[in-house]
Design a protein around this motif. Structure first.
Motif, short mmCIF file in Angstrom:
data_model
loop_
_atom_site.label_atom_id
_atom_site.label_comp_id
_atom_site.label_asym_id
_atom_site.label_seq_id
_atom_site.Cartn_x
_atom_site.Cartn_y
_atom_site.Cartn_z
N VAL A 96 13.18 -40.82 -14.77
CA VAL A 96 14.50 -40.31 -15.11
C VAL A 96 14.69 -39.01 -14.35
O VAL A 96 13.85 -38.10 -14.44
CB VAL A 96 14.62 -40.04 -16.62
CG1 VAL A 96 16.09 -39.93 -17.02
CG2 VAL A 96 13.92 -41.12 -17.44
N VAL A 97 15.78 -38.92 -13.58
CA VAL A 97 15.97 -37.79 -12.66
C VAL A 97 17.24 -37.02 -13.02
O VAL A 97 18.32 -37.61 -13.14
CB VAL A 97 16.07 -38.29 -11.20
CG1 VAL A 97 16.26 -37.12 -10.24
CG2 VAL A 97 14.83 -39.11 -10.84
N TRP A 98 17.08 -35.70 -13.22
CA TRP A 98 18.23 -34.83 -13.51
C TRP A 98 18.29 -33.70 -12.48
O TRP A 98 17.28 -33.23 -11.99
CB TRP A 98 18.07 -34.16 -14.87
CG TRP A 98 18.08 -35.03 -16.06
CD1 TRP A 98 19.17 -35.47 -16.75
CD2 TRP A 98 16.94 -35.54 -16.79
NE1 TRP A 98 18.78 -36.23 -17.83
CE2 TRP A 98 17.42 -36.29 -17.89
CE3 TRP A 98 15.55 -35.44 -16.61
CZ2 TRP A 98 16.59 -36.94 -18.79
CZ3 TRP A 98 14.72 -36.09 -17.51
CH2 TRP A 98 15.24 -36.83 -18.59
N LYS A 99 19.53 -33.23 -12.19
CA LYS A 99 19.67 -32.00 -11.44
C LYS A 99 19.12 -30.86 -12.30
O LYS A 99 19.15 -30.91 -13.52
CB LYS A 99 21.15 -31.73 -11.11
CG LYS A 99 21.76 -32.71 -10.11
CD LYS A 99 21.02 -32.75 -8.78
CE LYS A 99 21.32 -31.56 -7.89
NZ LYS A 99 20.60 -31.71 -6.56
N GLU A 100 18.60 -29.82 -11.63
CA GLU A 100 17.99 -28.73 -12.38
C GLU A 100 19.00 -27.64 -12.72
O GLU A 100 20.05 -27.51 -12.08
CB GLU A 100 16.84 -28.12 -11.57
CG GLU A 100 17.31 -27.35 -10.35
CD GLU A 100 16.17 -26.66 -9.61
OE1 GLU A 100 15.13 -27.30 -9.39
OE2 GLU A 100 16.33 -25.47 -9.26
N LYS A 101 18.68 -26.88 -13.77
CA LYS A 101 19.43 -25.67 -14.11
C LYS A 101 18.44 -24.66 -14.69
O LYS A 101 17.32 -25.02 -15.06
CB LYS A 101 20.52 -25.97 -15.14
CG LYS A 101 19.95 -26.37 -16.51
CD LYS A 101 21.02 -26.43 -17.60
CE LYS A 101 20.36 -26.75 -18.94
NZ LYS A 101 21.30 -26.84 -20.05
N GLN A 102 18.86 -23.39 -14.73
CA GLN A 102 18.07 -22.38 -15.44
C GLN A 102 18.38 -22.49 -16.92
O GLN A 102 19.55 -22.67 -17.30
CB GLN A 102 18.46 -20.98 -14.98
CG GLN A 102 17.95 -20.58 -13.62
CD GLN A 102 18.28 -19.12 -13.34
OE1 GLN A 102 19.41 -18.70 -13.48
NE2 GLN A 102 17.27 -18.35 -12.95
N LEU A 103 17.36 -22.36 -17.77
CA LEU A 103 17.61 -22.36 -19.21
C LEU A 103 18.30 -21.04 -19.56
O LEU A 103 17.85 -19.97 -19.13
CB LEU A 103 16.28 -22.50 -19.96
CG LEU A 103 16.35 -23.13 -21.35
CD1 LEU A 103 16.93 -24.54 -21.30
CD2 LEU A 103 14.95 -23.19 -21.95
N GLU A 104 19.39 -21.12 -20.31
CA GLU A 104 20.22 -19.94 -20.56
C GLU A 104 19.42 -18.78 -21.18
O GLU A 104 19.61 -17.63 -20.80
CB GLU A 104 21.39 -20.32 -21.49
CG GLU A 104 22.40 -19.19 -21.66
CD GLU A 104 23.50 -19.55 -22.65
OE1 GLU A 104 23.65 -20.75 -22.97
OE2 GLU A 104 24.19 -18.62 -23.11
N ASN A 105 18.52 -19.13 -22.12
CA ASN A 105 17.83 -18.06 -22.84
C ASN A 105 16.41 -17.77 -22.31
O ASN A 105 15.66 -17.04 -22.96
CB ASN A 105 17.76 -18.42 -24.33
CG ASN A 105 19.14 -18.48 -24.95
OD1 ASN A 105 19.77 -17.45 -25.18
ND2 ASN A 105 19.64 -19.68 -25.16
N ILE A 110 13.09 -23.82 -15.73
CA ILE A 110 13.99 -24.77 -15.05
C ILE A 110 14.03 -26.04 -15.90
O ILE A 110 12.98 -26.59 -16.24
CB ILE A 110 13.47 -25.08 -13.63
CG1 ILE A 110 13.18 -23.77 -12.87
CG2 ILE A 110 14.46 -25.95 -12.87
CD1 ILE A 110 14.35 -22.85 -12.73
N SER A 111 15.24 -26.50 -16.22
CA SER A 111 15.36 -27.63 -17.14
C SER A 111 16.49 -28.56 -16.69
O SER A 111 17.21 -28.25 -15.75
CB SER A 111 15.59 -27.10 -18.56
OG SER A 111 16.80 -26.40 -18.62
N PRO A 112 16.63 -29.74 -17.32
CA PRO A 112 17.58 -30.73 -16.82
C PRO A 112 19.04 -30.37 -17.06
O PRO A 112 19.39 -29.82 -18.10
CB PRO A 112 17.24 -31.98 -17.65
CG PRO A 112 15.86 -31.76 -18.15
CD PRO A 112 15.78 -30.29 -18.39
N GLU A 113 19.87 -30.71 -16.06
CA GLU A 113 21.32 -30.64 -16.24
C GLU A 113 21.83 -32.09 -16.19
O GLU A 113 21.32 -32.93 -16.92
CB GLU A 113 21.97 -29.74 -15.20
CG GLU A 113 23.37 -29.29 -15.62
CD GLU A 113 23.91 -28.19 -14.73
OE1 GLU A 113 23.69 -28.21 -13.51
OE2 GLU A 113 24.61 -27.29 -15.29
N GLN A 114 22.78 -32.43 -15.30
CA GLN A 114 23.32 -33.80 -15.37
C GLN A 114 22.33 -34.84 -14.82
O GLN A 114 21.52 -34.56 -13.96
CB GLN A 114 24.68 -33.92 -14.68
CG GLN A 114 24.66 -33.99 -13.16
CD GLN A 114 24.77 -32.61 -12.54
OE1 GLN A 114 24.40 -31.60 -13.15
NE2 GLN A 114 25.24 -32.57 -11.30
#
Lengths: 178, 178
Positions: A96-105, A110-114
């Motif tokens: 399962v592949v997601w674009k990455e994002k920074q976790l807000e808090n 680095i965690s999954p986005e869409q």
């Protein structure tokens, strides 16, 4: 009216009800099937993969994606016991592949986005001889559109691991408990 | 010898056999229990978590670890339907933490090496009022040694997310299929 006529009449009614129930259930089942995406490279969508146990995770820093590697029961058993070269027939690996994002808090996490896509390898050394013992499938995006550009798109990228039964993933170590 | 004496004799033998079976099964059961690690902060080891479904993944670039976030059935259902603030009572979240390595055949892919620890949050808004509605537990390393330095070690770190029911994880989006 004789006993047999009454019994026959009841039996007819029961048959009518059973036929009606059969038709209703057929319609319900076919509607449920319609919700599943169409096949990718001739392979049916592996219903229920969202609840499979995990094999590993990875972060691809070259294309900024996070990955979760799951498996059906055969694949997970093989992964946990190191039976992965070759993987056993019947094993299905899911990535399962997601674009990455920074976790807000926690900015350094680095965690999954869409969702980008979900890819599967179906091991069957007899059925898939022309594609190295694996069936290769992919469904793209939230709508899980089937990918049908040919399994050679998959195998070309996996060629560096042809001596590892075509699998990149090193199963993550799980504690030897239970 | 009367009938009753014979019956009594047989009954005594049966009782002896039943007592022996009971003792043997008690020993077997206690041996099985001995394989599980001891409690962390008074919480029992959640046997079978290795087969739980996934909620998310993350890569902590500040301490070079990869994480898999799993959940029991209540937690996964809540995560997939967005019922996470608050999480429902009975939810258990598991975070499996590994040191990172480069994947041998794809250097830009960061993947798990040795296991660091497995952490759990057990939601029970009545039982765990003194620790914000969650029980906090951790088992360390391959041998899963129970961590017992106090739940305040956990809650101190989680304070930035106290308005998110004390949970850092954003559940990863799964396709709305099945």
């Amino acid at each position: 009216m004789s006993f047999y006529q009454i019994a026959g009449g009841k039996s007819m009614k029961l048959n009518t009800i059973l036929v009606a129930l059969f038709l209703v259930s057929t319609v319900l089942i076919s509607n449920a099937s319609e919700k599943l995406p169409g096949p990718s490279h001739g392979i049916s969508y592996p219903s229920g993969w969202q609840d499979w146990a995990s094999i590993s995770v990875s972060h691809r820093t070259d294309n900024n994606t996070l990955r979760m590697i799951l498996g059906n029961a055969i694949a997970v058993k093989a992964a946990r016991s190191g039976q992965t070269n070759p993987w056993p027939d019947g094993a299905i690996l899911g990535k399962v592949v997601w674009k990455e994002k920074q976790l807000e808090n926690w900015k350094a996490a680095i965690s999954p986005e869409q969702l980008v896509h979900v890819e599967f390898m179906f091991k069957d050394s007899e059925k898939y001889t022309s594609t190295y013992g694996w069936g290769w499938a992919r469904w793209v995006g939230d709508k899980q559109e089937p990918f049908n550009n040919g399994p050679e798109v998959c195998t070309a990228c996996h060629t560096p691991v042809k001596d590892r039964d075509w699998v990149f993933t090193d199963p993550a170590p799980f504690p030897a408990i239970d």
